[in-house]
Design a protein around this motif. Structure first.
Motif, PDB file in Angstrom:
ATOM      1  N   CYS A  28     -10.714  -8.874  -3.476  1.00  0.00           N
ATOM      2  CA  CYS A  28     -10.113  -7.592  -2.923  1.00  0.00           C
ATOM      3  C   CYS A  28     -10.524  -6.847  -4.509  1.00  0.00           C
ATOM      4  CB  CYS A  28      -9.755  -6.526  -2.178  1.00  0.00           C
ATOM      5  SG  CYS A  28      -9.344  -4.806  -2.433  1.00  0.00           S
ATOM      6  N   LEU A  30     -10.163  -4.006  -5.654  1.00  0.00           N
ATOM      7  CA  LEU A  30      -8.656  -2.832  -5.810  1.00  0.00           C
ATOM      8  C   LEU A  30      -7.168  -3.230  -5.786  1.00  0.00           C
ATOM      9  CD1 LEU A  30     -11.048  -0.348  -4.297  1.00  0.00           C
ATOM     10  CD2 LEU A  30     -10.343  -0.778  -7.001  1.00  0.00           C
ATOM     11  N   CYS A  31      -6.993  -4.190  -5.007  1.00  0.00           N
ATOM     12  CA  CYS A  31      -6.061  -4.620  -4.659  1.00  0.00           C
ATOM     13  C   CYS A  31      -5.287  -5.878  -5.175  1.00  0.00           C
ATOM     14  CB  CYS A  31      -5.516  -4.849  -2.813  1.00  0.00           C
ATOM     15  SG  CYS A  31      -6.365  -4.889  -1.836  1.00  0.00           S
ATOM     16  N   CYS A  63     -11.628  -3.896   0.371  1.00  0.00           N
ATOM     17  CA  CYS A  63     -11.041  -4.148   1.881  1.00  0.00           C
ATOM     18  C   CYS A  63     -10.927  -2.716   2.042  1.00  0.00           C
ATOM     19  CB  CYS A  63      -9.569  -4.970   1.028  1.00  0.00           C
ATOM     20  SG  CYS A  63      -8.341  -3.010   0.627  1.00  0.00           S
ATOM     21  N   CYS A  66      -8.535  -0.419   1.576  1.00  0.00           N
ATOM     22  CA  CYS A  66      -8.863   0.513  -0.372  1.00  0.00           C
ATOM     23  C   CYS A  66      -9.676   0.561  -0.689  1.00  0.00           C
ATOM     24  CB  CYS A  66      -9.380  -0.966  -0.845  1.00  0.00           C
ATOM     25  SG  CYS A  66      -7.376  -1.559  -1.956  1.00  0.00           S
TER      26      CYS A  66
END
Ligand SMILES: [Zn+2]
Length: 161
Positions: A28, A30-31, A63, A66
């Motif tokens: 992912c 973002l995370c 994900c 997110c």
């Protein structure tokens, strides 16, 4: 439009070039958590790189957690800001709903007025347009603002629309 599986394969192959221990996984953006292929349907979703409301057409995966958080907390605020900016630019037919607090000459609050705010280009100038909305507006505040916008004395009785 790419499928979840196609996006997973593309990004998984790219990730494997840099992190051999992540072969067959998606990370992912973002995370930075990684997900194996069997979690595509349960944990991943397609996400616009630039929000669709801002004209974005490119996809990635993220994900679900997110993607949902970005959608509600960031994209909606950014789309609202962009809509406001477009409305004021006069480069289109965009308007945005605003709530104006009308004050009298002494600075006392008369009441709220609902309006659609936009701009129009004419003769090389950008001219702001305020479309007053009686629904949700205080009648006295609407009459005051209506008179100021039209340049006449405050109207009495039913405000103009
Ligand atoms: Zn994530």
């Amino acid at each position: 439009m790419p499928t979840l599986s196609t996006l997973f394969d593309t990004f998984s192959d790219n990730l494997a070039l840099y992190k051999k221990n992540c072969t067959g996984h998606f990370m992912c953006p973002l995370c930075l958590r990684t997900f194996p292929r069997d979690r595509i349907r349960t944990d991943l979703s397609k996400a616009h790189i630039i929000p669709k409301r801002l004209g974005g057409r490119l996809w990635t995966l993220a994900c679900k957690k997110c993607n949902s958080k970005v959608g509600t907390e960031i994209e909606s605020c950014e789309a609202e800001r962009a809509k406001f900016s477009w409305a004021l630019s006069g480069d289109g037919n965009e308007t945005t709903r605003v709530r104006v607090t009308a004050r009298n000459q002494q600075g006392d609050v008369v009441g709220p007025v609902q309006a659609d705010l936009g701009a129009r280009r004419a003769d090389g100038d950008r001219r702001l347009q305020l479309y007053l909305k009686p629904k949700g507006s205080n009648p006295k505040a609407l009459a005051l603002l209506n008179s100021l916008v039209s340049g006449g004395p405050p109207a009495s009785g039913t405000p103009r629309t």
